[in-house]
Design an enzyme around this catalytic site. Structure first.
Site, PDB file in Angstrom:
ATOM      1  N   ASP A   1      27.841   1.304  -3.049  1.00 53.92           N
ATOM      2  CA  ASP A   1      27.735   1.218  -4.679  1.00 53.92           C
ATOM      3  C   ASP A   1      28.541  -0.069  -5.044  1.00 53.92           C
ATOM      4  OD1 ASP A   1      26.402   3.751  -5.039  1.00 53.92           O
ATOM      5  OD2 ASP A   1      28.219   4.804  -4.681  1.00 53.92           O
TER       6      ASP A   1
ATOM      7  N   LYS B   1      29.791  12.948  -2.582  1.00 57.51           N
ATOM      8  CA  LYS B   1      30.225  11.811  -1.993  1.00 57.51           C
ATOM      9  C   LYS B   1      31.761  11.662  -1.303  1.00 57.51           C
ATOM     10  CE  LYS B   1      27.394   8.544  -4.849  1.00 57.51           C
ATOM     11  NZ  LYS B   1      27.425   7.424  -5.780  1.00 57.51           N
TER      12      LYS B   1
END
Ligand code: ATR
Length: 266
Positions: free
Chosen positions: A101, A64
């Site tokens: 997220d 990420k």
């Protein structure tokens, strides 16, 4: 022409994103599919996706942060969270990273007025959630096993931090408690990140873990009368926000929640 999307991870075989997005493509009559790609060489993988005409992709553990310099740019959310989980093409055909997220987590919460929130953990997941909760008006306090990491994240957010022991003593102050550590995950040793004794009835207690569906911490919180939220909702809503970015369609999250819950539980 058929469009295709992907998730890059290492490992990636366990990912439920392909089943989720394929179902949404089907439900919405889109001629598209979504594939898991085991990416040990991330640069080679991203370059290949560009060449092969992938329309957009997700990025998962452990890539990420590492994906950021491989893209043409990142948006404000990814910049603040210092992590990317979703990549799309903008109007100028540039590959842009964003992060759904934290906002996915906020959308998974039951409707409630913003107040004081305690975040347990100070890793990547905590960071995304902390920024999104702050945007939604919550007043954040961060607690973590390694205190220095809690202090550092709190400073970036202009928020508070406290020790685990202090958090345990102050649990009743927070109408929202969010568990973001790996403690209680299937592959970890179980256990709880803080003693739940002081959790009050009616508190919203969220654990971002979805396997198991109910961690020891959530079970203890429920026994205290808390309103508990597991990680399935966050997973589904981060995916829905990515799907919307790619297709402009807001997909059905309720039925998907049931499908993922059955897959994990079954
Ligand atoms: P993620 O990106 O999923 O948040 P991470 O960045 O590795 O993963 O962060 C893991 C979090 O779980 C951290 O807050 C970590 O605490 P430390 O900063 O002290 O390492 C927390 N964590 C992991 N194992 C833990 C344990 N056994 N007890 C308490 N906290 C733990």
């Amino acid at each position: 022409m058929k469009k295709w999307y992907a998730v890059l991870g290492d490992p990636v075989a366990q990912s439920m994103s392909p089943a989720m997005h394929d179902q949404w493509f089907k439900e919405n009559g889109l001629n598209a599919s979504y594939i898991p790609i085991h990416a040990s060489d991330l640069k080679a993988a991203v370059d290949s996706l560009r060449v092969l005409g992938c329309s957009g992709f997700n990025v998962t553990v452990p890539h990420k942060q590492a994906v950021i310099p491989l893209l043409d740019g990142i948006d404000e959310a990814a910049e603040r969270m210092n992590a990317v989980n979703t990549v799309y093409y903008d109007e100028e055909n540039r590959l842009i990273g964003t992060n759904t997220d934290g906002f996915g987590f906020v959308r998974s919460l039951p409707e409630t007025a913003a107040g004081k929130a305690l975040i347990i953990g100070a890793g990547g997941a905590a960071r995304g959630i902390a920024f999104a909760l702050k945007d939604a008006g919550w007043q954040i306090c961060i607690t973590n096993r390694t205190e220095q990491k809690a202090q550092q994240l709190a400073e970036e957010l202009a928020a508070d931090s406290c020790t685990l022991a202090a958090a345990e003593a102050r649990l009743a102050e927070f109408p929202l408690i969010v568990q973001t550590t790996t403690v209680g995950m299937n592959f970890a040793s179980g256990g709880m990140p803080v003693n739940p004794a002081n959790i009050q009835a009616g508190t919203i207690v969220a654990d971002i873990i979805y396997n198991p569906l109910e961690t020891e911490f959530l079970r203890a919180a429920k026994a205290k009368g808390a309103v508990t939220v597991n990680g399935v909702g966050m997973f589904v809503h981060q995916g829905a926000l990515a799907f919307e970015k790619w297709t402009g369609i807001n997909p059905d999250t309720e039925t998907m929640n049931e499908m993922i819950t059955m897959k994990v539980g079954g």
